[in-house]
Design a protein around this motif. Structure first.
Motif, PDB file in Angstrom:
ATOM      1  N   LEU A   1      15.862 -18.862 -23.689  1.00 25.21           N
ATOM      2  CA  LEU A   1      16.773 -18.502 -24.767  1.00 25.21           C
ATOM      3  C   LEU A   1      16.453 -19.356 -25.989  1.00 25.21           C
ATOM      4  O   LEU A   1      16.350 -20.584 -25.878  1.00 25.21           O
ATOM      5  CB  LEU A   1      18.228 -18.720 -24.355  1.00 25.21           C
ATOM      6  N   ILE A   2      16.307 -18.698 -27.150  1.00 28.59           N
ATOM      7  CA  ILE A   2      16.032 -19.394 -28.410  1.00 28.59           C
ATOM      8  C   ILE A   2      17.173 -19.092 -29.376  1.00 28.59           C
ATOM      9  O   ILE A   2      17.451 -17.929 -29.680  1.00 28.59           O
ATOM     10  CB  ILE A   2      14.695 -18.955 -29.029  1.00 28.59           C
ATOM     11  N   ASP A   3      17.855 -20.110 -29.844  1.00 30.15           N
ATOM     12  CA  ASP A   3      18.992 -19.938 -30.743  1.00 30.15           C
ATOM     13  C   ASP A   3      18.541 -19.525 -32.147  1.00 30.15           C
ATOM     14  O   ASP A   3      17.538 -20.021 -32.667  1.00 30.15           O
ATOM     15  CB  ASP A   3      19.792 -21.243 -30.855  1.00 30.15           C
ATOM     16  N   GLY A   4      19.312 -18.610 -32.769  1.00 32.43           N
ATOM     17  CA  GLY A   4      19.166 -18.328 -34.194  1.00 32.43           C
ATOM     18  C   GLY A   4      18.001 -17.449 -34.595  1.00 32.43           C
ATOM     19  O   GLY A   4      17.668 -17.359 -35.779  1.00 32.43           O
ATOM     20  N   VAL A   5      17.362 -16.757 -33.631  1.00 37.84           N
ATOM     21  CA  VAL A   5      16.215 -15.900 -33.932  1.00 37.84           C
ATOM     22  C   VAL A   5      16.419 -14.551 -33.252  1.00 37.84           C
ATOM     23  O   VAL A   5      16.900 -14.487 -32.121  1.00 37.84           O
ATOM     24  CB  VAL A   5      14.891 -16.537 -33.431  1.00 37.84           C
ATOM     25  N   THR A   6      16.073 -13.459 -33.936  1.00 35.87           N
ATOM     26  CA  THR A   6      16.202 -12.128 -33.335  1.00 35.87           C
ATOM     27  C   THR A   6      14.940 -11.764 -32.557  1.00 35.87           C
ATOM     28  O   THR A   6      13.881 -12.382 -32.721  1.00 35.87           O
ATOM     29  CB  THR A   6      16.437 -11.053 -34.406  1.00 35.87           C
ATOM     30  N   ALA A   7      15.051 -10.718 -31.740  1.00 42.69           N
ATOM     31  CA  ALA A   7      13.901 -10.233 -30.972  1.00 42.69           C
ATOM     32  C   ALA A   7      12.789  -9.764 -31.897  1.00 42.69           C
ATOM     33  O   ALA A   7      11.603 -10.024 -31.661  1.00 42.69           O
ATOM     34  CB  ALA A   7      14.344  -9.095 -30.050  1.00 42.69           C
ATOM     35  N   CYS A   8      13.164  -9.069 -32.969  1.00 45.95           N
ATOM     36  CA  CYS A   8      12.178  -8.580 -33.938  1.00 45.95           C
ATOM     37  C   CYS A   8      11.410  -9.740 -34.559  1.00 45.95           C
ATOM     38  O   CYS A   8      10.178  -9.715 -34.652  1.00 45.95           O
ATOM     39  CB  CYS A   8      12.877  -7.760 -35.014  1.00 45.95           C
ATOM     40  N   GLU A   9      12.131 -10.764 -34.979  1.00 44.43           N
ATOM     41  CA  GLU A   9      11.490 -11.920 -35.617  1.00 44.43           C
ATOM     42  C   GLU A   9      10.583 -12.665 -34.648  1.00 44.43           C
ATOM     43  O   GLU A   9       9.464 -13.075 -35.002  1.00 44.43           O
ATOM     44  CB  GLU A   9      12.567 -12.859 -36.164  1.00 44.43           C
ATOM     45  N   MET A  10      11.051 -12.840 -33.415  1.00 41.96           N
ATOM     46  CA  MET A  10      10.266 -13.584 -32.437  1.00 41.96           C
ATOM     47  C   MET A  10       8.964 -12.861 -32.116  1.00 41.96           C
ATOM     48  O   MET A  10       7.896 -13.478 -32.039  1.00 41.96           O
ATOM     49  CB  MET A  10      11.090 -13.803 -31.170  1.00 41.96           C
ATOM     50  N   CYS A  11       9.030 -11.545 -31.934  1.00 44.52           N
ATOM     51  CA  CYS A  11       7.814 -10.790 -31.626  1.00 44.52           C
ATOM     52  C   CYS A  11       6.877 -10.725 -32.825  1.00 44.52           C
ATOM     53  O   CYS A  11       5.648 -10.720 -32.661  1.00 44.52           O
ATOM     54  CB  CYS A  11       8.165  -9.385 -31.140  1.00 44.52           C
ATOM     55  N   GLU A  12       7.432 -10.692 -34.014  1.00 46.52           N
ATOM     56  CA  GLU A  12       6.603 -10.715 -35.211  1.00 46.52           C
ATOM     57  C   GLU A  12       5.821 -12.019 -35.292  1.00 46.52           C
ATOM     58  O   GLU A  12       4.619 -12.027 -35.606  1.00 46.52           O
ATOM     59  CB  GLU A  12       7.476 -10.554 -36.458  1.00 46.52           C
ATOM     60  N   ILE A  13       6.467 -13.130 -34.989  1.00 43.02           N
ATOM     61  CA  ILE A  13       5.809 -14.441 -35.009  1.00 43.02           C
ATOM     62  C   ILE A  13       4.762 -14.527 -33.908  1.00 43.02           C
ATOM     63  O   ILE A  13       3.655 -15.040 -34.121  1.00 43.02           O
ATOM     64  CB  ILE A  13       6.858 -15.561 -34.858  1.00 43.02           C
ATOM     65  N   PHE A  14       5.070 -14.009 -32.731  1.00 41.21           N
ATOM     66  CA  PHE A  14       4.126 -14.063 -31.614  1.00 41.21           C
ATOM     67  C   PHE A  14       2.922 -13.166 -31.868  1.00 41.21           C
ATOM     68  O   PHE A  14       1.798 -13.491 -31.473  1.00 41.21           O
ATOM     69  CB  PHE A  14       4.830 -13.629 -30.324  1.00 41.21           C
ATOM     70  N   HIS A  15       3.132 -12.037 -32.540  1.00 38.17           N
ATOM     71  CA  HIS A  15       2.076 -11.045 -32.758  1.00 38.17           C
ATOM     72  C   HIS A  15       1.174 -11.400 -33.935  1.00 38.17           C
ATOM     73  O   HIS A  15      -0.020 -11.081 -33.924  1.00 38.17           O
ATOM     74  CB  HIS A  15       2.729  -9.678 -32.987  1.00 38.17           C
TER      75      HIS A  15
ATOM     76  N   GLN B   1       5.697  -3.353 -30.249  1.00 39.43           N
ATOM     77  CA  GLN B   1       6.476  -2.112 -30.243  1.00 39.43           C
ATOM     78  C   GLN B   1       7.967  -2.392 -30.175  1.00 39.43           C
ATOM     79  O   GLN B   1       8.413  -3.273 -29.447  1.00 39.43           O
ATOM     80  CB  GLN B   1       6.055  -1.245 -29.047  1.00 39.43           C
ATOM     81  N   GLN B   2       8.730  -1.621 -30.951  1.00 36.97           N
ATOM     82  CA  GLN B   2      10.185  -1.630 -30.843  1.00 36.97           C
ATOM     83  C   GLN B   2      10.595  -0.755 -29.684  1.00 36.97           C
ATOM     84  O   GLN B   2      10.055   0.337 -29.479  1.00 36.97           O
ATOM     85  CB  GLN B   2      10.814  -1.105 -32.137  1.00 36.97           C
ATOM     86  N   LEU B   3      11.566  -1.228 -28.900  1.00 31.76           N
ATOM     87  CA  LEU B   3      12.066  -0.468 -27.760  1.00 31.76           C
ATOM     88  C   LEU B   3      13.518  -0.089 -28.008  1.00 31.76           C
ATOM     89  O   LEU B   3      14.386  -0.949 -28.102  1.00 31.76           O
ATOM     90  CB  LEU B   3      11.954  -1.297 -26.468  1.00 31.76           C
ATOM     91  N   GLY B   4      13.779   1.190 -28.128  1.00 30.43           N
ATOM     92  CA  GLY B   4      15.141   1.644 -28.358  1.00 30.43           C
ATOM     93  C   GLY B   4      15.517   1.641 -29.825  1.00 30.43           C
ATOM     94  O   GLY B   4      14.729   1.299 -30.704  1.00 30.43           O
ATOM     95  N   GLU B   5      16.759   2.032 -30.071  1.00 28.50           N
ATOM     96  CA  GLU B   5      17.292   2.118 -31.429  1.00 28.50           C
ATOM     97  C   GLU B   5      18.492   1.191 -31.548  1.00 28.50           C
ATOM     98  O   GLU B   5      18.741   0.354 -30.695  1.00 28.50           O
ATOM     99  CB  GLU B   5      17.682   3.564 -31.758  1.00 28.50           C
ATOM    100  N   GLY B   6      19.259   1.367 -32.614  1.00 24.28           N
ATOM    101  CA  GLY B   6      20.461   0.560 -32.805  1.00 24.28           C
ATOM    102  C   GLY B   6      20.217  -0.609 -33.731  1.00 24.28           C
ATOM    103  O   GLY B   6      19.140  -0.794 -34.294  1.00 24.28           O
ATOM    104  N   ASP B   7      21.264  -1.446 -33.878  1.00 27.22           N
ATOM    105  CA  ASP B   7      21.193  -2.561 -34.815  1.00 27.22           C
ATOM    106  C   ASP B   7      20.316  -3.700 -34.309  1.00 27.22           C
ATOM    107  O   ASP B   7      19.723  -4.429 -35.102  1.00 27.22           O
ATOM    108  CB  ASP B   7      22.607  -3.102 -35.085  1.00 27.22           C
ATOM    109  N   ASN B   8      20.242  -3.890 -32.997  1.00 25.84           N
ATOM    110  CA  ASN B   8      19.485  -5.008 -32.425  1.00 25.84           C
ATOM    111  C   ASN B   8      18.596  -4.526 -31.277  1.00 25.84           C
ATOM    112  O   ASN B   8      18.823  -4.871 -30.114  1.00 25.84           O
ATOM    113  CB  ASN B   8      20.447  -6.090 -31.930  1.00 25.84           C
ATOM    114  N   PRO B   9      17.563  -3.735 -31.596  1.00 27.83           N
ATOM    115  CA  PRO B   9      16.713  -3.201 -30.527  1.00 27.83           C
ATOM    116  C   PRO B   9      15.848  -4.300 -29.896  1.00 27.83           C
ATOM    117  O   PRO B   9      15.629  -5.359 -30.484  1.00 27.83           O
ATOM    118  CB  PRO B   9      15.840  -2.179 -31.263  1.00 27.83           C
ATOM    119  N   ASP B  10      15.379  -4.019 -28.689  1.00 31.74           N
ATOM    120  CA  ASP B  10      14.430  -4.909 -28.041  1.00 31.74           C
ATOM    121  C   ASP B  10      13.052  -4.734 -28.672  1.00 31.74           C
ATOM    122  O   ASP B  10      12.744  -3.679 -29.257  1.00 31.74           O
ATOM    123  CB  ASP B  10      14.331  -4.611 -26.542  1.00 31.74           C
ATOM    124  N   TRP B  11      12.212  -5.774 -28.513  1.00 30.67           N
ATOM    125  CA  TRP B  11      10.829  -5.712 -28.991  1.00 30.67           C
ATOM    126  C   TRP B  11       9.917  -6.286 -27.918  1.00 30.67           C
ATOM    127  O   TRP B  11      10.342  -7.126 -27.120  1.00 30.67           O
ATOM    128  CB  TRP B  11      10.658  -6.511 -30.287  1.00 30.67           C
TER     129      TRP B  11
END
Length: 219
Positions: A53-67, A117-127
């Protein structure tokens, strides 16, 4: 890539504490390390999985940094150099990566496709990001010992409060890395090193991500 995505989305829903396939290796703060044992095509194999668990970061942001290759070179200290080879599409590219040498073994490299890749829709999708070894005609092949990798980095945004601010979100990471080092290094040695280094790796990535996004609008 789709097979990997399906597999790891399913695995992420399992409870490691209730499954015989999982055994905990260590618990380091917000990072838990497990050995996952599987039988694939009649062959027994196991891999090491980190859940954090990483505080203060979204899934989108984390995957963007990793990618991102530009950002990866700022936080991954194991890389000697990384070279872009080809874009498959806007979310998938091929790279040649050279790892820093660990004496006395030969220096390793690998060629891989990195797919985000983004997985699913909505305000906070998985990545998810999948890095998988491949062959490519233009990649150098005679200077290093060629390793192969299968890396999956699956992230989910967890909202812990309202309003939707950084202090009210966490990113849950599900990270699996299978590495065949090639050459003479036994796989058991690679797994022992991974058990030791994974918590450091996740902590380094998480710290970098928190600092990188702290003054940015959430994605």
């Amino acid at each position: 890539m789709e097979d990997l995505i399906t597999k790891y989305v399913s695995l992420s829903k399992e409870d490691p504490e209730k499954s015989e396939s999982w055994s905990q290796l260590c618990n380091s703060g917000q990072t838990q390390l497990y050995r996952l044992s599987e039988t694939k095509d009649g062959v027994f194999e196991d891999s090491i999985v980190a859940i954090a668990l990483i505080d203060g970061v979204t899934a989108c942001e984390m995957c963007e940094i990793f990618h991102s290759q530009d950002l990866k070179l700022k936080w991954d200290n194991s890389i000697d150099k990384s070279t872009w080879i080809e874009d498959k599409d806007e979310h998938c590219a091929v790279y040649h990566q050279v790892q820093k040498r660990i004496w006395p073994s030969a220096q390793r490299d690998f060629v891989y496709e990195s797919h985000k890749q983004q997985l699913g829709e909505g305000d906070n999708p998985d990545w998810i990001v999948c890095n998988v070894s491949c062959d490519h005609a233009t990649a150098p092949s005679d200077k290093y010992c060629r390793a192969s990798v299968e890396i999956v980095f699956y992230c989910q945004t967890i909202v812990t409060g309202d309003p939707l601010l950084r202090e009210n979100i966490k990113c849950k990471i599900f990270y699996s890395s299978k590495i065949d080092p090639g050459g003479w290094i036994p796989v058991s040695a690679v797994k022992a090193a991974a058990t030791r280094e994974y918590p450091k790796f996740i902590k380094n990535l998480g710290t970098f991500a928190q600092d990188h996004v702290k003054d940015q609008k959430m994605k």
